[in-house]
Design an enzyme around this catalytic site. Structure first.
Site, PDB file in Angstrom:
ATOM      1  N   ARG A  30     -21.023  15.064 -44.635  1.00 58.07           N
ATOM      2  CA  ARG A  30     -22.181  15.280 -43.758  1.00 58.07           C
ATOM      3  C   ARG A  30     -22.878  16.606 -44.030  1.00 58.07           C
ATOM      4  O   ARG A  30     -23.375  17.254 -43.093  1.00 58.07           O
ATOM      5  CB  ARG A  30     -21.758  15.257 -42.275  1.00 58.07           C
ATOM      6  N   ARG A  34     -27.487  17.529 -38.893  1.00 60.48           N
ATOM      7  CA  ARG A  34     -28.106  18.221 -37.756  1.00 60.48           C
ATOM      8  C   ARG A  34     -27.793  19.704 -37.606  1.00 60.48           C
ATOM      9  O   ARG A  34     -28.481  20.393 -36.870  1.00 60.48           O
ATOM     10  CB  ARG A  34     -27.729  17.486 -36.458  1.00 60.48           C
ATOM     11  N   ARG A  43     -36.311  15.295 -39.843  1.00 60.57           N
ATOM     12  CA  ARG A  43     -35.981  14.141 -39.012  1.00 60.57           C
ATOM     13  C   ARG A  43     -37.056  13.931 -37.944  1.00 60.57           C
ATOM     14  O   ARG A  43     -37.447  12.788 -37.662  1.00 60.57           O
ATOM     15  CB  ARG A  43     -34.622  14.368 -38.370  1.00 60.57           C
ATOM     16  N   ASP A  80     -26.320   5.846 -44.563  1.00 57.90           N
ATOM     17  CA  ASP A  80     -25.265   5.621 -43.582  1.00 57.90           C
ATOM     18  C   ASP A  80     -24.402   4.454 -44.026  1.00 57.90           C
ATOM     19  O   ASP A  80     -24.859   3.607 -44.796  1.00 57.90           O
ATOM     20  CB  ASP A  80     -25.856   5.338 -42.200  1.00 57.90           C
ATOM     21  N   TYR A 157     -17.269  -1.640 -36.451  1.00 63.84           N
ATOM     22  CA  TYR A 157     -18.599  -1.535 -35.832  1.00 63.84           C
ATOM     23  C   TYR A 157     -19.223  -2.916 -35.617  1.00 63.84           C
ATOM     24  O   TYR A 157     -19.902  -3.162 -34.625  1.00 63.84           O
ATOM     25  CB  TYR A 157     -19.522  -0.675 -36.705  1.00 63.84           C
TER      26      TYR A 157
HETATM   27  C1  LIG Z   1     -18.358   6.252 -39.273  1.00 67.52           C
HETATM   28  C2  LIG Z   1     -19.537   6.647 -40.141  1.00 67.52           C
HETATM   29  C3  LIG Z   1     -20.912   6.452 -39.835  1.00 67.52           C
HETATM   30  N1  LIG Z   1     -21.629   6.940 -40.909  1.00 67.52           N
HETATM   31  C4  LIG Z   1     -20.786   7.452 -41.864  1.00 67.52           C
HETATM   32  C5  LIG Z   1     -19.469   7.235 -41.417  1.00 67.52           C
HETATM   33  C6  LIG Z   1     -18.225   7.541 -42.211  1.00 67.52           C
HETATM   34  C7  LIG Z   1     -17.902   8.978 -42.190  1.00 67.52           C
HETATM   35  C8  LIG Z   1     -17.302   9.434 -40.907  1.00 67.52           C
HETATM   36  O1  LIG Z   1     -16.195   9.003 -40.581  1.00 67.52           O
HETATM   37  O2  LIG Z   1     -17.950  10.267 -40.248  1.00 67.52           O
HETATM   38  C9  LIG Z   1     -21.115   8.031 -43.164  1.00 67.52           C
HETATM   39  C10 LIG Z   1     -22.293   8.902 -43.292  1.00 67.52           C
HETATM   40  N2  LIG Z   1     -23.289   9.128 -42.398  1.00 67.52           N
HETATM   41  C11 LIG Z   1     -24.198   9.995 -42.925  1.00 67.52           C
HETATM   42  C12 LIG Z   1     -23.805  10.291 -44.252  1.00 67.52           C
HETATM   43  C13 LIG Z   1     -24.683  11.090 -45.188  1.00 67.52           C
HETATM   44  C14 LIG Z   1     -24.140  11.811 -46.268  1.00 67.52           C
HETATM   45  C15 LIG Z   1     -23.418  13.094 -45.914  1.00 67.52           C
HETATM   46  O3  LIG Z   1     -24.103  14.130 -45.778  1.00 67.52           O
HETATM   47  O4  LIG Z   1     -22.185  13.083 -45.846  1.00 67.52           O
HETATM   48  C16 LIG Z   1     -22.587   9.636 -44.484  1.00 67.52           C
HETATM   49  C17 LIG Z   1     -21.685   9.671 -45.703  1.00 67.52           C
HETATM   50  C18 LIG Z   1     -25.393  10.522 -42.285  1.00 67.52           C
HETATM   51  C19 LIG Z   1     -25.515  10.448 -40.825  1.00 67.52           C
HETATM   52  N3  LIG Z   1     -25.202   9.386 -40.002  1.00 67.52           N
HETATM   53  C20 LIG Z   1     -25.540   9.678 -38.728  1.00 67.52           C
HETATM   54  C21 LIG Z   1     -26.086  11.003 -38.692  1.00 67.52           C
HETATM   55  C22 LIG Z   1     -26.631  11.710 -37.461  1.00 67.52           C
HETATM   56  C23 LIG Z   1     -28.025  11.168 -37.309  1.00 67.52           C
HETATM   57  C24 LIG Z   1     -28.965  12.076 -36.578  1.00 67.52           C
HETATM   58  O5  LIG Z   1     -28.908  12.066 -35.338  1.00 67.52           O
HETATM   59  O6  LIG Z   1     -29.771  12.723 -37.244  1.00 67.52           O
HETATM   60  C25 LIG Z   1     -26.080  11.482 -40.006  1.00 67.52           C
HETATM   61  C26 LIG Z   1     -26.624  12.794 -40.519  1.00 67.52           C
HETATM   62  C27 LIG Z   1     -25.431   8.746 -37.581  1.00 67.52           C
HETATM   63  C28 LIG Z   1     -24.130   8.057 -37.438  1.00 67.52           C
HETATM   64  N4  LIG Z   1     -23.605   7.133 -38.326  1.00 67.52           N
HETATM   65  C29 LIG Z   1     -22.362   6.731 -37.910  1.00 67.52           C
HETATM   66  C30 LIG Z   1     -22.086   7.398 -36.691  1.00 67.52           C
HETATM   67  C31 LIG Z   1     -20.806   7.244 -35.914  1.00 67.52           C
HETATM   68  C32 LIG Z   1     -23.205   8.194 -36.397  1.00 67.52           C
HETATM   69  C33 LIG Z   1     -23.444   9.025 -35.178  1.00 67.52           C
HETATM   70  C34 LIG Z   1     -22.717  10.292 -35.434  1.00 67.52           C
HETATM   71  C35 LIG Z   1     -23.227  11.426 -34.587  1.00 67.52           C
HETATM   72  O7  LIG Z   1     -24.007  11.224 -33.656  1.00 67.52           O
HETATM   73  O8  LIG Z   1     -22.805  12.548 -34.939  1.00 67.52           O
HETATM   74  C36 LIG Z   1     -21.500   5.809 -38.636  1.00 67.52           C
END
Ligand SMILES: Cc1c2[nH]c(c1CCC(=O)O)Cc1[nH]c(c(CCC(=O)O)c1C)Cc1[nH]c(c(CCC(=O)O)c1C)Cc1[nH]c(c(C)c1CCC(=O)O)C2
Length: 367
Positions: A30, A34, A43, A80, A157
């Site tokens: 990540r 944010r 964003r 994602d 999910y």
């Molecule tokens: C379970 C999972 C998801 N997404 C992902 C996983 C596996 C990794 C882990 O276990 O964390 C993987 C993921 N999600 C994102 C990336 C981008 C690449 C990176 O920088 O690592 C990667 C590799 C961006 C994202 N994916 C998400 C964000 C936040 C989006 C935002 O509000 O801008 C980002 C930057 C959204 C997301 N997407 C997902 C969730 C649970 C959420 C909400 C998380 C939160 O609110 O913090 C599903």
């Protein structure tokens, strides 16, 4: 395709391939997100998170943001893991402050039987376009990582309809109707294989499978419902690609959060590296895995809330725990899970410099 160039900094790829490096490479799960004010600005421009993911130019912009700030050794595609279920028709959306949700989760047997492998070129073209755009923009600065969720993590999910704290629905199906569970995992595995190979064709130089919820499974169930499918995926990944003028080997990383009990199993997938969370002792992991594959990890993301000198101490501890990688061994530094949105960006700088400086020093002192 021929616009691609080999990476100038290949430290990350060398560590994954267990070749000697001058220092320990580092990137962060990540790393674009944010905690960075420039990410929040882009964003806001896009309207929302999926607006960023589906626009290759904006996805490229946010992928490169952390690389402009820090001397990271790899870039990761901004996207994602839930793009695959979305492409399968489940209707992904992000409810403000609630995380990801699906409009049409898998509830009935008919829902499961209808599930099909999506045609990647039609449904996930925005992802492969983003990969090519980012690879071209990187212009060889560092390698680009592509990724996917593991079938089990995606199934969590798809059946729960969003995030869950107890996995009640997906585990009910797993125990009550293993046949339906295996059908979901079969279709999803084929989708992940096609998706990762499409990312590799589009320019990805390494791929990572996020098994974020593998650690929620019982011993026995993990091997059957998560590991077996990841093994099938790793075996089906392209090992080498022709970039028109040069060839690239594509290493893979399997990360099971909470998978510390199963390191030998995970190493047996055939992946180039096992990703480990912060509960794992790196010295023990190195002994258990031996020279079967490299290791990626594993600083607790919350360590970044400490003071700079304390962060440096935690980095040194992790590097000392792994030790200088001998021939046949490889270490890629990372957090044990995604970086928190509340992290101060300056602390990330402290961590990355500490990894580079301390790991160079360790190598010099054994010469
Ligand atoms: C379970 C999972 C998801 N997404 C992902 C996983 C596996 C990794 C882990 O276990 O964390 C993987 C993921 N999600 C994102 C990336 C981008 C690449 C990176 O920088 O690592 C990667 C590799 C961006 C994202 N994916 C998400 C964000 C936040 C989006 C935002 O509000 O801008 C980002 C930057 C959204 C997301 N997407 C997902 C969730 C649970 C959420 C909400 C998380 C939160 O609110 O913090 C599903």
């Amino acid at each position: 395709m021929s616009a691609f160039v080999p990476p100038r900094n290949d430290t990350f790829l060398k560590a994954l391939n267990r070749q000697q490096t001058d220092y320990t490479p580092v990137w962060l799960m990540r790393q674009a997100g944010r905690y960075l004010p420039e990410y929040r600005a882009t964003r806001a421009l896009a309207g929302n998170f999926m607006g960023l993911c589906t626009n290759p130019e904006l996805a490229c912009e946010v992928t490169l943001q952390p690389l402009e700030r820090y001397p990271l050794d790899a870039a990761i595609l901004f996207s994602d893991i839930l793009t695959i279920p979305d492409a399968m028709g489940l209707g992904l959306y992000f409810a403000e402050g609630e995380g990801p949700k699906f409009e049409r989760p898998l509830v009935t047997e008919a829902d499961v039987m209808r599930l099909e492998v999506p045609v990647i070129e039609n449904t996930l073209r925005y992802v492969t376009d983003a990969v090519s755009t980012i690879r071209t923009a990187l212009n060889g600065k560092v390698p680009l990582i592509g990724f996917s969720g593991s079938p089990w993590t995606l199934a969590c999910y798809m059946v729960e309809g969003g995030s869950s704290s107890d996995f009640r629905k997906v585990k009910t199906m797993m125990y009550q109707r293993p046949d339906l569970m295996h059908r979901i995992l079969d279709v999803t595995s084929d989708a992940v294989i096609a998706y990762l190979n499409a990312q590799i064709d589009a320019g990805a130089q390494a791929v990572m499978i996020f098994d974020s919820w593998g650690g929620a499974l019982a011993d026995g169930a993990f091997q059957k419902f998560s590991l077996a499918y990841m093994k099938k995926i790793v075996k089906a990944l392209r090992l080498e690609v022709d970039r028109g003028g040069f060839r690239e080997r594509i290493p893979s990383i399997v990360f099971t959060k909470g998978g510390g009990l199963w390191l030998e199993d995970i190493a047996s997938t055939g992946a180039s590296a096992v990703g480990v969370d912060w509960t794992v002792n790196l010295a023990q992991a190195r002994t258990r895995i031996g020279d079967r594959c490299a290791i990626q990890g594993n600083l607790d993301p919350n360590a970044l809330f400490a003071e700079p000198a304390q962060i440096e101490g935690e980095v040194a501890k992790a590097l000392e725990s792994f030790g200088v990688p001998q021939p046949g061994f490889g270490h890629v530094f990372n957090l044990g899970h995604g970086i928190s949105q509340f992290t101060n960006p300056e602390k990330v700088n402290v961590m990355i410099h500490a990894v580079h400086n301390y790991s160079r020093k360790m190598r010099q002192s054994i010469r």
